[in-house]
Design a protein around this motif. Structure first.
Motif, PDB file in Angstrom:
ATOM      1  N   UNK A 116       0.839  -1.189   0.000  1.00 47.24           N
ATOM      2  CA  UNK A 116       0.000   0.000   0.000  1.00 47.24           C
ATOM      3  C   UNK A 116       0.879   1.245   0.000  1.00 47.24           C
ATOM      4  N   UNK A 117       0.400   2.358  -0.557  1.00 46.54           N
ATOM      5  CA  UNK A 117       1.241   3.555  -0.723  1.00 46.54           C
ATOM      6  C   UNK A 117       1.775   4.105   0.599  1.00 46.54           C
ATOM      7  N   UNK A 118       2.971   4.669   0.528  1.00 47.54           N
ATOM      8  CA  UNK A 118       3.538   5.400   1.653  1.00 47.54           C
ATOM      9  C   UNK A 118       4.265   4.568   2.675  1.00 47.54           C
ATOM     10  N   UNK A 119       4.356   3.253   2.488  1.00 55.49           N
ATOM     11  CA  UNK A 119       5.056   2.383   3.434  1.00 55.49           C
ATOM     12  C   UNK A 119       5.380   1.082   2.713  1.00 55.49           C
ATOM     13  N   UNK A 120       6.003   0.139   3.380  1.00 56.39           N
ATOM     14  CA  UNK A 120       6.417  -1.097   2.718  1.00 56.39           C
ATOM     15  C   UNK A 120       5.924  -2.358   3.404  1.00 56.39           C
ATOM     16  N   UNK A 121       5.328  -2.245   4.584  1.00 48.87           N
ATOM     17  CA  UNK A 121       4.975  -3.436   5.353  1.00 48.87           C
ATOM     18  C   UNK A 121       3.594  -3.971   4.996  1.00 48.87           C
ATOM     19  N   UNK A 122       2.592  -3.119   4.931  1.00 46.79           N
ATOM     20  CA  UNK A 122       1.210  -3.558   4.782  1.00 46.79           C
ATOM     21  C   UNK A 122       0.864  -3.730   3.309  1.00 46.79           C
ATOM     22  N   UNK A 123       0.321  -4.907   2.978  1.00 47.12           N
ATOM     23  CA  UNK A 123       0.014  -5.228   1.583  1.00 47.12           C
ATOM     24  C   UNK A 123      -1.490  -5.258   1.301  1.00 47.12           C
ATOM     25  N   UNK A 124      -2.257  -5.876   2.203  1.00 47.04           N
ATOM     26  CA  UNK A 124      -3.701  -6.002   1.993  1.00 47.04           C
ATOM     27  C   UNK A 124      -4.418  -5.749   3.312  1.00 47.04           C
ATOM     28  N   UNK A 125      -5.457  -4.932   3.257  1.00 43.96           N
ATOM     29  CA  UNK A 125      -6.346  -4.713   4.393  1.00 43.96           C
ATOM     30  C   UNK A 125      -7.743  -5.157   3.994  1.00 43.96           C
ATOM     31  N   UNK A 126      -8.393  -5.960   4.850  1.00 40.96           N
ATOM     32  CA  UNK A 126      -9.692  -6.489   4.439  1.00 40.96           C
ATOM     33  C   UNK A 126     -10.560  -6.838   5.638  1.00 40.96           C
ATOM     34  N   UNK A 127     -11.866  -6.778   5.403  1.00 44.43           N
ATOM     35  CA  UNK A 127     -12.863  -7.300   6.312  1.00 44.43           C
ATOM     36  C   UNK A 127     -13.278  -8.682   5.826  1.00 44.43           C
ATOM     37  N   UNK A 128     -13.507  -9.596   6.745  1.00 44.42           N
ATOM     38  CA  UNK A 128     -13.968 -10.925   6.377  1.00 44.42           C
ATOM     39  C   UNK A 128     -15.478 -10.918   6.172  1.00 44.42           C
ATOM     40  N   UNK A 129     -16.022 -11.702   5.247  1.00 45.71           N
ATOM     41  CA  UNK A 129     -15.321 -12.644   4.357  1.00 45.71           C
ATOM     42  C   UNK A 129     -14.562 -11.920   3.240  1.00 45.71           C
ATOM     43  N   UNK A 130     -13.509 -12.562   2.767  1.00 47.77           N
ATOM     44  CA  UNK A 130     -12.648 -11.969   1.746  1.00 47.77           C
ATOM     45  C   UNK A 130     -11.979 -13.112   0.994  1.00 47.77           C
ATOM     46  N   UNK A 131     -11.291 -12.789  -0.101  1.00 48.47           N
ATOM     47  CA  UNK A 131     -10.570 -13.829  -0.836  1.00 48.47           C
ATOM     48  C   UNK A 131      -9.480 -13.199  -1.676  1.00 48.47           C
ATOM     49  N   UNK A 132      -8.489 -13.994  -1.968  1.00 51.46           N
ATOM     50  CA  UNK A 132      -7.374 -13.549  -2.805  1.00 51.46           C
ATOM     51  C   UNK A 132      -7.734 -13.725  -4.273  1.00 51.46           C
ATOM     52  N   UNK A 133      -6.940 -13.153  -5.181  1.00 50.26           N
ATOM     53  CA  UNK A 133      -7.053 -13.540  -6.592  1.00 50.26           C
ATOM     54  C   UNK A 133      -6.636 -14.998  -6.767  1.00 50.26           C
ATOM     55  N   UNK A 134      -6.933 -15.529  -7.934  1.00 55.21           N
ATOM     56  CA  UNK A 134      -6.479 -16.877  -8.282  1.00 55.21           C
ATOM     57  C   UNK A 134      -5.012 -16.837  -8.684  1.00 55.21           C
ATOM     58  N   UNK A 135      -4.219 -17.766  -8.176  1.00 59.56           N
ATOM     59  CA  UNK A 135      -2.835 -17.960  -8.597  1.00 59.56           C
ATOM     60  C   UNK A 135      -2.869 -19.017  -9.704  1.00 59.56           C
ATOM     61  N   UNK A 136      -2.593 -18.590 -10.931  1.00 60.32           N
ATOM     62  CA  UNK A 136      -2.857 -19.389 -12.123  1.00 60.32           C
ATOM     63  C   UNK A 136      -1.559 -19.949 -12.697  1.00 60.32           C
ATOM     64  N   UNK A 137      -1.588 -21.240 -13.030  1.00 62.28           N
ATOM     65  CA  UNK A 137      -0.518 -21.884 -13.782  1.00 62.28           C
ATOM     66  C   UNK A 137      -1.130 -22.432 -15.065  1.00 62.28           C
ATOM     67  N   UNK A 138      -0.888 -21.761 -16.189  1.00 65.82           N
ATOM     68  CA  UNK A 138      -1.343 -22.233 -17.494  1.00 65.82           C
ATOM     69  C   UNK A 138      -0.314 -23.242 -17.997  1.00 65.82           C
ATOM     70  N   UNK A 139      -0.756 -24.441 -18.373  1.00 75.14           N
ATOM     71  CA  UNK A 139       0.181 -25.542 -18.638  1.00 75.14           C
ATOM     72  C   UNK A 139      -0.228 -26.298 -19.884  1.00 75.14           C
ATOM     73  N   UNK A 140       0.740 -26.579 -20.752  1.00 75.37           N
ATOM     74  CA  UNK A 140       0.503 -27.419 -21.923  1.00 75.37           C
ATOM     75  C   UNK A 140       1.841 -27.803 -22.536  1.00 75.37           C
ATOM     76  N   UNK A 141       1.819 -28.854 -23.376  1.00 73.53           N
ATOM     77  CA  UNK A 141       2.999 -29.187 -24.178  1.00 73.53           C
ATOM     78  C   UNK A 141       2.875 -28.598 -25.581  1.00 73.53           C
TER      79      UNK A 141
END
Length: 664
Positions: free
Chosen positions: A239-264
Motif C-alpha cells: 500500500x502507498x507510503x510504506x512497505x509493510x502492509x500489503x492487503x487490508x480487508x474485512x472478512x469474508x474476503x478472498x485472494x485472486x487466483x494464482x494461475x498456472x497455465x500448462x501445456x505441451x
C-alpha cells in the motif's frame, strides 16, 4: 444460452484419493483429461503442494503460508477438514473476448485449513484443475474470532523442477508502468530479489510450458514473483507510503487466483480461456450501449494535420479532420487527446503527465467546444472517446462522468496509473463500475496486466502494460519483431494488449530511426497488418494520420478487421520464431502470422475451417519486402479445409488472410 451440468463428488472422494490418503492429510485433484495433477499435503501441520503434467514434475513440494500483522503466520500447526471435490462442466458466453462461447470444465478441490491452537483462524484453499492449467486461491470465511486482517505478505511459493528457461519482465520497483524488454534466461541465472512481472513463462525440457499469472485481481494487491534461495515466492505490491502492509480487508474476503497455465503446445496457452473462466459473470445489466471497435490516436503520429486554413490544436477543426477520416472509412471512434503535449481539459500544470490542484477533467479548454465535437461526430456515425490522466478525473469522478455522458462521450483512455497496490486495484474497479453507470468503455494505460475482469466488466476494452510502438518515437532501436513475439508469448497470455498499432511507415533495422512525428516502425507492413489479428484488443488503434493510410496498400484490411471474436485457435507457433493465430467472427476467419528477423516459409493447413468452399484474400510480403518493407502482394484464391496455404514471410515480416465462406 448457458448450459450448466455440475456433478458433486464430495461423497465419492475415492475417485481422487484413498481413505488412507485422507487420514494422512493428503489430497489431490486432476484435470478432466487426467494429464494435470495437483497434490496437497499437511506434513507436521505445514501446508505444501506440487504439480505434475503427464507424469512430469513441474512444481515440487512448495509451501503455502500467509503472514499477518496481527496473529502472525498462518501455515504452521494446521489441521484439515475432509476435502471436498466437485466437477463443473458448463458453457458461458463472453460479451467481448477471444471467444464468444466458452466451455468451462474443471475439477475443484476445497481444502478447509484451521490452526490447531489460538487464534484458531480458518482459511480455505480452493483449487481448480482445468485441461490447460491449474489455479488456486485463498478464501477467508467469516468467523467469530477473526473479523478483519492486515496482510504483510502472501508466502505462496513455486519450487520449480529442474532449471526451466524463463521469459519474464524484470522490474526494480513496485511503482512502474509494466513496460520493458523481456529477459530470456535459465531460472538459475535470475538474480535473487528481483521482481518478476506477470505473466512469466517457463519452458521445461520436452517443450512443456507453464505460465504463472493471476486472475480476478479485486480488492487485493498485485502479485510479482521473486526468487529467494532458489525458490520463487509471491511478492505483493505494498500500500502507498510504506512497505509493510500489503492487503487490508474485512472478512469474508478472498485472494485472486494464482494461475498456472500448462501445456505441451505453446498455442494452447494462447487459446486458453482459463483467466476469464476464473472471473465472475458480468455485473452490468444493460449492455446495449457497448460497442467494441477501432479508434484513432493522433498523439502517436505527432498530431499531424495537412496544410490547412485552420490552426492545428485543441479545437473543433482539428478533431473534425480526424472524424471525417473515421466516417469515410468506417472507423468507430476518434480519440480527443489535446495537442502538443497539453490536455483537452483545463489544467494548471504543463504536459499530459502532470496534474495541478485546479485541474478539472470535466471542463474543456476554452478553444475546444466539446459539445460541438460530439454532435458533429454523432452526425457522422463516429463515437468520441477521451484521453485523461486518472489523477485529473478520479477526484471528481461523478462530476466528470456525468458531464461525459451529457456530451455523448463513448469511452475513456485512463492513463498514468503506474501502480498495482490494493488501493489502485480498487480505484480501477471503481472507475469501471462508475463508467458502466454512465455508458462509458475504459482503456487503461500505464496499467498492470489484465486478470480477466473483462468478463465481469465488459466495458474494460483493453490494457497497455506493454513496451509497444510508442517507443518508436524516442527509442533509437525501436520495437523489434523479436519483441513483438516476446509479447505474444508472455503479456498476451493475460489478455487484451493495447500496443499503439497502425504505423504505416515500415523500416528495416538498418533504415530505422526514431522520430517523434511521423514515426517509423520496424518490420514489414504485413507484419503490422498481422498484429491486428495476432494481438487481442477490443479497442484496436489506428495511430497514424489519414494521409498515411488512405490510398495505401493494406489499409483496406484495417478498415474491416474485427476487434472481438467468436473463436480463437493457434494453428502453429514456435517460441522466438513466429506465431500464427486464427480468429473467427461469424462465418469468416482471419489469420495473422508474424515473424522474427529471419525469412521464413511454411505450409499452413486449413483444417480449422468448416466444410464448404471459402474465398481467401491474402496480404503477403512482396518479394523485395526485405529491402522495401512497405511493399506487399494481394491475391485471392478459392480454398477448403482440405487445402494448405504457403506462408512466405520476409525478415520481420507477416501475413494476413481473410477467409469468407461462399454461399453457393
Amino acid at each position: 444460452m448457458k448450459t450448466i451440468v455440475r456433478t458433486y463428488l464430495s461423497g465419492c472422494l475415492l475417485l481422487f484419493m484413498t481413505a488412507a490418503a485422507v487420514a494422512q492429510n493428503n489430497a489431490k485433484v486432476a484435470s478432466p483429461d487426467g494429464n494435470l495433477q495437483f497434490r496437497f499435503r499437511l506434513s507436521r501441520g505445514a501446508a505444501s503442494y506440487n504439480v505434475t503434467y503427464k507424469g512430469m514434475p513441474l512444481v515440487e513440494d512448495s509451501g503455502l503460508e500467509l503472514e499477518f500483522k496481527e496473529g502472525g503466520v498462518f501455515g504452521q500447526d494446521l489441521k484439515m477438514a475432509r476435502p471436498e471435490i466437485q466437477t463443473v462442466d458448463e458453457n458461458f458466453e463472453l460479451v467481448i473476448g477471444k471467444a464468444k462461447m466458452v466451455h468451462n470444465n474443471y475439477n475443484e478441490l476445497e481444502l478447509s485449513l484451521q490452526e490447531k491452537t489460538s487464534p484458531g483462524r480458518q482459511i480455505i484453499v480452493r483449487v481448480r484443475a482445468f485441461n490447460d492449467g491449474v489455479a488456486f486461491r485463498y478464501e477467508f470465511p467469516g468467523q467469530k474470532n477473526w473479523t478483519s486482517y492486515i496482510m504483510t505478505e502472501e508466502r505462496t511459493t513455486w519450487r520449480m523442477a529442474g532449471n526451466p528457461k524463463v521469459r519474464t519482465l524484470l522490474r526494480e520497483q513496485f511503482v512502474n508502468d509494466h513496460e520493458g524488454l523481456y529477459s530470456t534466461l535459465p531460472l538459475s541465472e535470475v538474480r535473487e530479489d528481483t521482481l518478476m512481472d506477470l505473466p512469466t513463462l517457463f519452458e521445461f525440457p520436452g517443450k512443456i510450458y507453464m505460465a504463472i499469472t493471476e486472475a480476478a485481481l479485486r480488492d487485493y494487491a498485485g502479485m510479482y514473483l521473486r526468487k529467494a534461495d532458489g525458490v520463487l515466492k509471491s511478492t505483493l505490491s505494498p500500500l502507498p507510503g510504506q512497505s509493510e502492509e500489503k492487503v487490508k480487508a474485512q472478512l469474508p474476503h478472498r485472494s485472486p487466483w494464482r494461475v498456472m497455465m500448462i501445456s505441451d503446445r505453446i498455442g494452447a496457452l494462447l487459446e486458453s480461456n482459463i483467466i476469464a473462466s476464473l472471473n465472475e459473470p458480468t455485473v452490468i445489466k444493460d449492455l446495449s450501449w457497448l460497442q467494441p471497435g477501432k479508434t484513432t490516436f493522433h498523439w502517436w503520429n505527432g498530431d499531424i494535420v495537412p496544410d490547412t486554413t485552420f490552426a492545428p490544436g485543441a479545437n473543433f477543426e482539428f478533431n473534425k479532420y480526424y472524424i471525417d477520416f473515421c466516417a469515410r472509412n468506417k472507423i468507430d471512434f476518434h480519440a480527443v487527446i489535446g495537442y502538443g503535449g497539453f490536455s483537452w481539459y483545463k489544467s494548471d500544470s504543463a504536459g499530459y503527465g502532470e496534474v495541478g490542484p485546479n485541474t478539472d477533467a470535466s471542463q474543456a479548454v476554452a478553444s475546444l467546444d466539446m459539445e460541438q465535437v460530439c454532435d458533429y461526430a454523432r452526425q457522422k456515425g463516429v463515437g468520441i472517446h477521451l484521453w485523461v490522466n486518472w489523477k485529473a478525473m478520479y477526484p471528481r469522478i461523478e462530476k466528470a462522468f456525468a458531464q461525459y455522458e451529457k456530451w455523448g462521450i463513448r469511452g475513456l483512455m485512463v492513463d498514468f496509473l503506474n501502480r498495482d497496490d490494493q488501493e489502485m486495484v480498487n480505484i480501477q474497479e471503481d472507475i469501471l463500475k462508475k463508467a458502466a453507470e454512465h455508458k462509458l468503455y475504459i482503456q487503461f494505460h500505464g496499467a498492470y496486466k489484465p486478470t480477466g475482469l473483462h468478463r465481469t466488466y465488459p466495458n474494460e476494452f483493453t490494457r497497455e502494460g506493454a513496451y509497444n510502438y510508442e517507443q518508436d518515437k524516442w527509442n533509437e532501436t525501436g520495437v523489434s519483431p523479436e519483441h513483438d513475439l516476446n509479447i505474444v508469448f508472455t503479456r498476451l497470455l493475460a489478455g487484451a494488449t493495447d500496443y499503439h498499432l497502425g504505423g504505416f511507415r515500415a523500416a528495416t533495422k538498418e533504415t530505422f530511426t526514431n522520430r517523434y512525428t511521423r514515426p517509423l516502425v520496424r518490420g514489414t507492413r504485413c507484419h503490422m497488418l498481422a498484429m491486428y489479428v495476432v494481438l487481442e484488443s477490443y479497442l484496436a488503434s489506428l495511430c497514424d494520420y489519414p494521409e498515411a493510410y488512405e490510398g495505401e496498400p493494406g489499409f483496406e484490411f484495417l478498415t474491416m478487421v474485427p476487434t472481438t471474436w467468436d473463436e480463437t485457435i493457434v494453428p502453429d507457433a514456435v517460441l522466438d520464431e513466429f506465431a500464427t493465430i486464427a480468429r473467427r467472427k461469424g462465418d469468416d476467419w482471419y489469420v495473422g502470422s508474424i515473424n522474427n528477423s529471419e525469412q521464413r516459409t511454411f505450409r499452413l493447413p486449413l483444417s480449422f475451417l468448416e466444410g464448404g468452399s471459402y474465398e481467401a484474400t491474402l496480404w503477403s510480403d512482396a518479394e523485395d519486402a526485405a529491402e522495401h518493407p512497405n511493399r506487399l502482394r494481394k491475391e485471392t484464391k478459392s480454398v477448403s479445409k482440405k487445402d494448405f496455404i504457403t506462408i512466405n514471410m520476409a525478415a520481420g515480416g507477416g501475413q494476413v488472410i481473410w477467409f469468407r465462406k461462399k454461399t453457393s
